[in-house]
Scaffold this motif. Structure first.
Motif, PDB file in Angstrom:
ATOM      1  N   GLY A 102       0.785  -1.227   0.000  1.00  0.00           N
ATOM      2  CA  GLY A 102       0.000   0.000   0.000  1.00  0.00           C
ATOM      3  C   GLY A 102       0.808   1.262   0.000  1.00  0.00           C
ATOM      4  N   LEU A 103       2.089   1.219   0.399  1.00  0.00           N
ATOM      5  CA  LEU A 103       2.969   2.387   0.332  1.00  0.00           C
ATOM      6  C   LEU A 103       3.574   2.409  -1.059  1.00  0.00           C
ATOM      7  N   ILE A 104       3.190   3.383  -1.852  1.00  0.00           N
ATOM      8  CA  ILE A 104       3.534   3.344  -3.269  1.00  0.00           C
ATOM      9  C   ILE A 104       4.195   4.628  -3.725  1.00  0.00           C
ATOM     10  N   GLY A 105       4.910   4.513  -4.814  1.00  0.00           N
ATOM     11  CA  GLY A 105       5.436   5.662  -5.515  1.00  0.00           C
ATOM     12  C   GLY A 105       4.873   5.682  -6.920  1.00  0.00           C
ATOM     13  N   ASN A 106       4.672   6.865  -7.441  1.00  0.00           N
ATOM     14  CA  ASN A 106       4.052   7.016  -8.751  1.00  0.00           C
ATOM     15  C   ASN A 106       5.102   7.400  -9.780  1.00  0.00           C
ATOM     16  N   PRO A 107       5.614   6.462 -10.569  1.00  0.00           N
ATOM     17  CA  PRO A 107       6.662   6.789 -11.541  1.00  0.00           C
ATOM     18  C   PRO A 107       6.210   7.803 -12.584  1.00  0.00           C
ATOM     19  N   SER A 108       4.908   7.917 -12.789  1.00  0.00           N
ATOM     20  CA  SER A 108       4.430   8.850 -13.812  1.00  0.00           C
ATOM     21  C   SER A 108       4.335  10.287 -13.300  1.00  0.00           C
ATOM     22  N   ALA A 109       4.741  10.520 -12.033  1.00  0.00           N
ATOM     23  CA  ALA A 109       4.662  11.876 -11.482  1.00  0.00           C
ATOM     24  C   ALA A 109       5.696  12.805 -12.099  1.00  0.00           C
ATOM     25  N   VAL A 110       6.762  12.245 -12.637  1.00  0.00           N
ATOM     26  CA  VAL A 110       7.833  13.054 -13.237  1.00  0.00           C
ATOM     27  C   VAL A 110       8.202  12.463 -14.587  1.00  0.00           C
ATOM     28  N   PRO A 111       8.792  13.262 -15.474  1.00  0.00           N
ATOM     29  CA  PRO A 111       9.340  12.685 -16.711  1.00  0.00           C
ATOM     30  C   PRO A 111      10.545  11.826 -16.379  1.00  0.00           C
ATOM     31  N   VAL A 112      11.004  11.031 -17.345  1.00  0.00           N
ATOM     32  CA  VAL A 112      12.129  10.139 -17.088  1.00  0.00           C
ATOM     33  C   VAL A 112      13.335  10.562 -17.904  1.00  0.00           C
ATOM     34  N   PRO A 158      12.620   2.846 -17.833  1.00  0.00           N
ATOM     35  CA  PRO A 158      12.829   1.474 -17.368  1.00  0.00           C
ATOM     36  C   PRO A 158      13.374   0.574 -18.476  1.00  0.00           C
ATOM     37  N   SER A 159      14.220  -0.343 -18.079  1.00  0.00           N
ATOM     38  CA  SER A 159      14.652  -1.396 -18.993  1.00  0.00           C
ATOM     39  C   SER A 159      13.584  -2.478 -19.032  1.00  0.00           C
ATOM     40  N   TYR A 160      13.714  -3.457 -19.936  1.00  0.00           N
ATOM     41  CA  TYR A 160      12.700  -4.509 -20.098  1.00  0.00           C
ATOM     42  C   TYR A 160      12.548  -5.284 -18.789  1.00  0.00           C
ATOM     43  N   VAL A 162      11.262  -4.195 -15.961  1.00  0.00           N
ATOM     44  CA  VAL A 162      11.361  -3.392 -14.747  1.00  0.00           C
ATOM     45  C   VAL A 162      10.172  -2.439 -14.710  1.00  0.00           C
ATOM     46  N   ALA A 163       9.452  -2.417 -13.579  1.00  0.00           N
ATOM     47  CA  ALA A 163       8.272  -1.567 -13.470  1.00  0.00           C
ATOM     48  C   ALA A 163       8.656  -0.100 -13.391  1.00  0.00           C
ATOM     49  N   ALA A 164       9.637   0.217 -12.581  1.00  0.00           N
ATOM     50  CA  ALA A 164      10.106   1.595 -12.432  1.00  0.00           C
ATOM     51  C   ALA A 164      11.604   1.545 -12.150  1.00  0.00           C
ATOM     52  N   LEU A 165      12.316   2.481 -12.714  1.00  0.00           N
ATOM     53  CA  LEU A 165      13.783   2.482 -12.576  1.00  0.00           C
ATOM     54  C   LEU A 165      14.238   3.856 -12.105  1.00  0.00           C
ATOM     55  N   PHE A 166      15.111   3.823 -11.086  1.00  0.00           N
ATOM     56  CA  PHE A 166      15.715   5.034 -10.560  1.00  0.00           C
ATOM     57  C   PHE A 166      17.227   4.806 -10.502  1.00  0.00           C
ATOM     58  N   ALA A 167      17.965   5.867 -10.561  1.00  0.00           N
ATOM     59  CA  ALA A 167      19.421   5.707 -10.586  1.00  0.00           C
ATOM     60  C   ALA A 167      20.089   6.950 -10.021  1.00  0.00           C
ATOM     61  N   PHE A 168      21.307   6.752  -9.504  1.00  0.00           N
ATOM     62  CA  PHE A 168      22.175   7.860  -9.105  1.00  0.00           C
ATOM     63  C   PHE A 168      23.600   7.467  -9.432  1.00  0.00           C
ATOM     64  N   ALA A 169      24.480   8.460  -9.459  1.00  0.00           N
ATOM     65  CA  ALA A 169      25.875   8.220  -9.830  1.00  0.00           C
ATOM     66  C   ALA A 169      26.801   8.628  -8.699  1.00  0.00           C
ATOM     67  N   ILE A 170      27.839   7.790  -8.468  1.00  0.00           N
ATOM     68  CA  ILE A 170      28.936   8.118  -7.559  1.00  0.00           C
ATOM     69  C   ILE A 170      30.209   8.042  -8.376  1.00  0.00           C
ATOM     70  N   ILE A 171      30.872   9.184  -8.546  1.00  0.00           N
ATOM     71  CA  ILE A 171      32.011   9.316  -9.444  1.00  0.00           C
ATOM     72  C   ILE A 171      31.536   8.846 -10.818  1.00  0.00           C
ATOM     73  N   SER A 172      32.059   7.779 -11.357  1.00  0.00           N
ATOM     74  CA  SER A 172      31.609   7.300 -12.670  1.00  0.00           C
ATOM     75  C   SER A 172      30.766   6.044 -12.566  1.00  0.00           C
ATOM     76  N   ILE A 439       2.020  -6.798 -17.708  1.00  0.00           N
ATOM     77  CA  ILE A 439       2.761  -5.928 -18.617  1.00  0.00           C
ATOM     78  C   ILE A 439       4.173  -6.501 -18.657  1.00  0.00           C
ATOM     79  N   PRO A 440       4.462  -7.403 -19.560  1.00  0.00           N
ATOM     80  CA  PRO A 440       5.782  -8.047 -19.561  1.00  0.00           C
ATOM     81  C   PRO A 440       6.928  -7.046 -19.652  1.00  0.00           C
ATOM     82  N   ASP A 441       6.749  -5.963 -20.435  1.00  0.00           N
ATOM     83  CA  ASP A 441       7.822  -4.987 -20.585  1.00  0.00           C
ATOM     84  C   ASP A 441       8.189  -4.331 -19.265  1.00  0.00           C
TER      85      ASP A 441
END
Length: 978
Positions: A102-112, A158-160, A162-172, A439-441
């Motif tokens: 029930g605790l959810i995030g809405n991936p469609s709230a922002v562009p990707v 998102p890649s194939y 994956v329902a929602a994908l988030f990422a961050f970078a540390i150095i490279s 939604i297989p994708d």
């Protein structure tokens, strides 16, 4: 950017949806050390901007986070002569966070952001940022650990899978957070980091997601190309985080699980309960009190439904379109409250919408094992078989830009015949549904199991889905297939019909108010505007009823054995069958000799068996089987046919004979047990005509386990070898049946509609049958005038293969008169019909003789008294009451006088084969006859006239034998003899 990178949030925060711990890991130390969490460091939650726990159920927190820290120990590396560094006891590889349902995030709230390369170069647009990740990390070169490193978290395409994908970078190095749904459990969100880089030493992490990524309060932390010192958002404010809509009890919170796995395979797990600050890192003993979502009473819940059969024609095979809608404006409004999701849904289709039995033919089932094989990547048919597919499903959710699509399957019913665990649907019920949508994708699959309960009296269908996922959706569509094999039948009459749905929301479970049980009802109406086959609606609402009957022998040659078949039919849209009676043509008789009855106990036992059990082990002995049945059920041009067996049985509801039609009701995937319909047989004692008596018989099954049968075609094949014997009378006749229609109310017999139908019948080649009965008459006792001898008549015939007697007349010689003085009493016709109806209630004094008859149709001769019974004529009738275990026959003789001679006429004789018959009348003081002359003076001859059932005549004048003794022949007679 540097400000962000050096900033680490203080204060423990709780976990939330498509978010979750992000982290990077470094190469394993030289030796494996202690690999564990710092006590109390696994923490997180959802919070307000001020840092307090956010508790409004269905509301939108300002931020949410999860964090952990690993224990560290010296690694023996002094980094150029300094003090030894402290590093984690293992190099991190995978991290998993299981968010509360029930605790959810809405991936469609922002562009990707388009790709991960932009993340690594910090070139993702600022509008795609959803939070901050702070990682405790150090360099494998310097050996230092662990300094906080803060960096933006972006929403990424998102890649194939994956329902929602988030990422961050540390150095490279780019760390990806894969969001998915726990479809095999509670449908909560799981965030995973897989195969993290070993280029950095990681001692812990904290990932914070913003509740409203576009909020200006995040401008100083928002970064993108061209705005290293922070930048405003250009998108409309939309809620990213949403609290569960179900509340916890006071002093309880929601549990979040965190699992970390090292590259060497070691794995550690811990969890935390949502609570009030003081924050991170602290020992568990210093946590604030547990707390979870509250104030469920203000959570909105406004479901709407649509329901429509796929046809507007009455009583027609039909699919169904069902649609459930929820408003979603509260889900995206940062200051709003999201609609609760339904926890339980109960849908009641209108009474009159029933299961179509014709859909069972060729239909398969989805077993629990098939259902378990349904995964995101499963190809259609590799899980639930295509043959079990009843329709389609489509689910729209505001969380994803794609629609979940899939199928609706028939689940395997309960199977009492097997003890194999898991061999039935979860409800152990006859009817159940599986819903599989994917939604297989995006790696998303939703699997639901629902129970269908047909009302056992009306067939009304009630479908229940419980413990539904706490995932928001805007529209849920079910389409049951249409066509001749459609699973449903539309209502039987024109009019407006209402589907009713009851919903229990997740918000109804309110620990703060245990008495609150919110149930919302929604309705949808549809209309039936045409009769069957586009006919006008029946006037007055009463459907027509024009049943058809076809009956007859396969081979109608007179006096021969032949199977006899009966078929009753009705058209679509007509009233249902309730009962029927059948009168067979005169002379159609059965050879009961040598056939045992199916015991009553066996017939009763059959009713408790499954169809499969009856097929495997028939309840009645094979020796008692006399025929078969084949019954067609359903609507439209396609029906489902089920075969059964017909057995000879004993007394039932006042009849001495009955037949039991036993049907193993197993067709397609359904086994609704064993259906027993027992029909009382009555045999007219004067004509031997056979009747199936509706008043003493079982009704035809209208509903079996809540499934309306919609019987259309009833066939009975009485095909036991040498059982049914054709008449020896070739006069045209018929099989007649009175069929009762259901009227407007099937459950009531008051408005049943009787219709009589007939099927012509005529035997052939009657003239080829011989007819030469032989009757002998004898008087025993006194031969002088005035004596009262006993009279005996003995008839001999050839039985089967000879025409039966149709009429018999015997005129006694003038030597015999009626002795009126010996009349004791006469049985009235009323008395004769009382008790068993065979003269049992007649006075004993009305008995004047005894009769016996042997027919090859029965094992034992029929026998019984001969009465004098009141008559409309001048003299009483002579009635021979021939009684047997199976049948009784009344031979009624009309007595009169012609030219001074006594005459007895049997105007009607049953058309049945006879081997012999004897009739004995009392003599002496009880004798009915008195001699008018000395019997030994001359030969006294009777006149006998027989008319065969085939019309042939056989008339002759037999001598009436008397006990005159032997006469010595004169010598000249002897010489003449020489």
């Amino acid at each position: 950017m540097s400000a962000v990178r050096n900033r680490i949030g203080g204060g423990g925060l709780e976990l939330m949806f498509v978010i979750v711990a992000a982290m990077l890991f470094a190469a394993a130390p030289a030796r494996a050390g202690d690999f564990s969490f710092v006590p109390g460091s696994v923490d997180g939650g959802v919070f307000t901007t001020g840092g307090a726990a956010y508790t409004q159920a269905g509301g939108h927190p300002d931020e949410g986070s999860v964090n952990f820290e690993l224990t560290r120990e010296p690694n023996g590396f002094n980094g150029g002569g300094g003090a030894p560094s402290f590093v984690p006891g293992g190099a991190l590889r995978n991290v998993t966070a299981d968010i509360p349902p029930g605790l959810i995030g809405n991936p469609s709230a922002v562009p990707v952001c388009d790709n991960l390369t932009l993340v690594s170069k910090h070139l993702c647009p600022a509008d795609t940022q959803v939070g901050i990740a702070t990682v405790l990390t150090g360099s494998i070169i310097s050996g230092e650990c662990c300094a906080p490193f803060a960096t933006p978290v972006y929403a990424v395409k998102p890649s194939y899978g994956v329902a929602a994908l988030f990422a961050f970078a540390i150095i490279s190095n780019v760390v990806t957070l894969n969001g998915g749904i726990r479809s095999d459990g509670d449908y909560g969100v799981t965030i995973e980091v897989k195969n993290a880089s070993q280029a950095l030493v990681v001692g812990g992490s904290k990932v914070t997601f913003w509740g409203n990524p576009a909020d200006p309060s995040h401008d100083g932390e928002r970064f993108g190309p061209g705005c290293d010192s922070g930048c405003p958002s250009s998108i409309q404010p939309r809620a990213f985080l949403t609290n569960p809509t179900t509340c916890t009890a006071p002093g309880e919170g929601l549990s979040t699980g965190v699992t970390v796995e090292a590259w060497d395979g070691r794995k550690i797990s811990d969890s935390f309960i949502s609570h009030e600050p003081p924050g991170y890192p602290t020992a568990p003993a210093l946590w604030g009190p547990p707390i979870g979502p509250t104030d469920c009473d203000v959570v909105p819940f406004n479901p709407r439904i649509k329901a429509q059969t796929t046809t507007d024609h009455a009583k027609t095979a039909s699919g169904l379109d069902f649609e459930l809608e929820f408003p979603t404006d509260g889900l995206s409004n940062p200051s709003g409250i999201s609609q609760s999701q339904p926890k339980k849904t109960v849908v009641r289709l209108p009474e009159g919408v029933t299961i179509n039995p014709a859909s069972a033919e060729g239909l398969g089932v989805c077993t629990p094992a098939d259902y378990a094989r349904e995964k995101v990547a499963t190809v259609q048919g590799d899980g639930c078989p295509n043959g079990s597919r009843l329709g389609t499903v489509a689910i729209d959710t505001p969380l994803l830009g794609e629609q979940l699509t899939g199928s609706l399957y028939l689940a395997q019913q309960d199977d009492p015949s097997t003890s194999t665990p898991g061999a039935e649907n979860p409800f152990d019920s006859l009817l159940a549904l599986y819903i599989v949508a994917k939604i297989p994708d995006r790696g998303v699959i939703v699997k639901l199991a629902g129970k269908v309960e047909p009302d056992p009296k009306t067939g009304q269908l009630v479908t229940t889905f419980d413990d539904l996922p706490q995932l928001p959706f805007s529209r849920f569509k079910l389409h049951f297939r249409e066509g001749q094999r459609a699973p449903l039948v539309s209502p039987p009459a024109c009019g407006t019909y209402t589907t009713e749905a009851e919903f229990v929301p997740w918000s109804a479970a309110d620990p703060d108010n245990p008495t609150r049980q919110e149930v919302k009802t929604a309705t949808a109406k549809f209309q039936v505007t045409h009769g069957v086959s586009n006919d006008p609606c029946p006037s007055g609402g009463l459907p027509p009823f024009h049943p058809g009957l076809i009956a007859g022998s396969i081979n109608n040659r007179a006096g021969s054995f032949s199977p006899f078949n009966v078929r009753l039919t009705r058209s679509d849209g007509e009233q249902e069958f309730t009962h029927f009676s059948i009168k067979l043509p005169p002379g159609i008789v059965g050879k009961l000799a040598g056939i045992p009855f199916c015991p009553d106990a066996a017939i009763e036992a059959a009713k408790a068996k499954t169809g499969a059990g009856e097929l495997a082990s028939p309840s009645c002995p094979a020796a008692s089987q006399v025929g078969r049945t084949l019954v067609g059920a359903g609507v439209g041009s396609v029906q489902t046919y089920v075969g059964g067996k017909v057995y000879l049985a004993g007394p039932y509801h006042g009849s001495a004979l009955s037949i039991a039609a036993i049907t193993a009701a197993k067709v397609g995937p359904f086994d609704v047990g064993t259906v027993v319909v027992r029909e009382a047989l009555k045999i007219d004692p004067e004509t031997a005509e056979v009747f199936v008596d509706a008043t003493g018989s079982d009704p035809l099954p209208h509903i079996i386990d809540g499934i309306t049968t919609h019987l259309r075609d009833i066939r009975v094949y009485v095909d036991r070898n040498q059982f049914v014997l054709n008449p020896t009378d070739c006069t045209p006749t018929s099989t007649a049946s009175t069929v009762l229609g259901s009227g407007l109310d099937f459950a009531s017999a008051v408005d049943d509609n009787p219709i009589t139908v007939s099927s012509p019948f005529q035997a052939a080649d009657c003239a080829a049958l011989p007819f030469k009965p032989k009757l002998t008459l004898s008087l025993k006792g006194g031969t002088r005038r005035g004596a009262h001898p006993a009279l005996k008549a003995f008839l001999r015939m050839n039985g089967i293969g000879e025409a039966g007697v149709g009429r018999a007349q015997v005129t006694l010689p003038k030597s015999e008169f009626i002795e009126n003085a010996h009349f004791k009493t006469i049985c009235t016709r009323v008395q004769f019909k009382e008790a068993g109806g065979n003269g049992e209630a007649c006075p004993a004094g009305s008995i004047y003789g005894f009769a016996r008859a042997k027919t090859p149709l029965l094992d034992k001769p029929l026998e019984g008294p001969i009465f004098l019974r009141s008559s409309e004529h001048q003299l009483p009738d002579v009635v021979a009451s021939l009684r047997g275990q199976e049948i009784n026959v009344h031979l009624v003789g009309h007595v009169d006088s012609v030219k001074g001679r006594l005459r007895n006429t049997f105007e009607t004789v049953p058309d049945a084969p006879v081997e012999w018959a004897s009739f004995s009348f009392q003599g002496a003081k009880k004798g009915l006859f008195v001699n008018s002359t000395n019997l030994c003076r001359r030969k006294n001859r009777a006149d006998v006239r027989f008319t065969g059932q085939n019309g042939k005549l056989h008339n002759y004048r037999p001598a009436v034998k008397a006990a005159c003794g032997k006469k010595h022949k004169h010598p000249r007679h002897k010489r003449a003899a020489r």
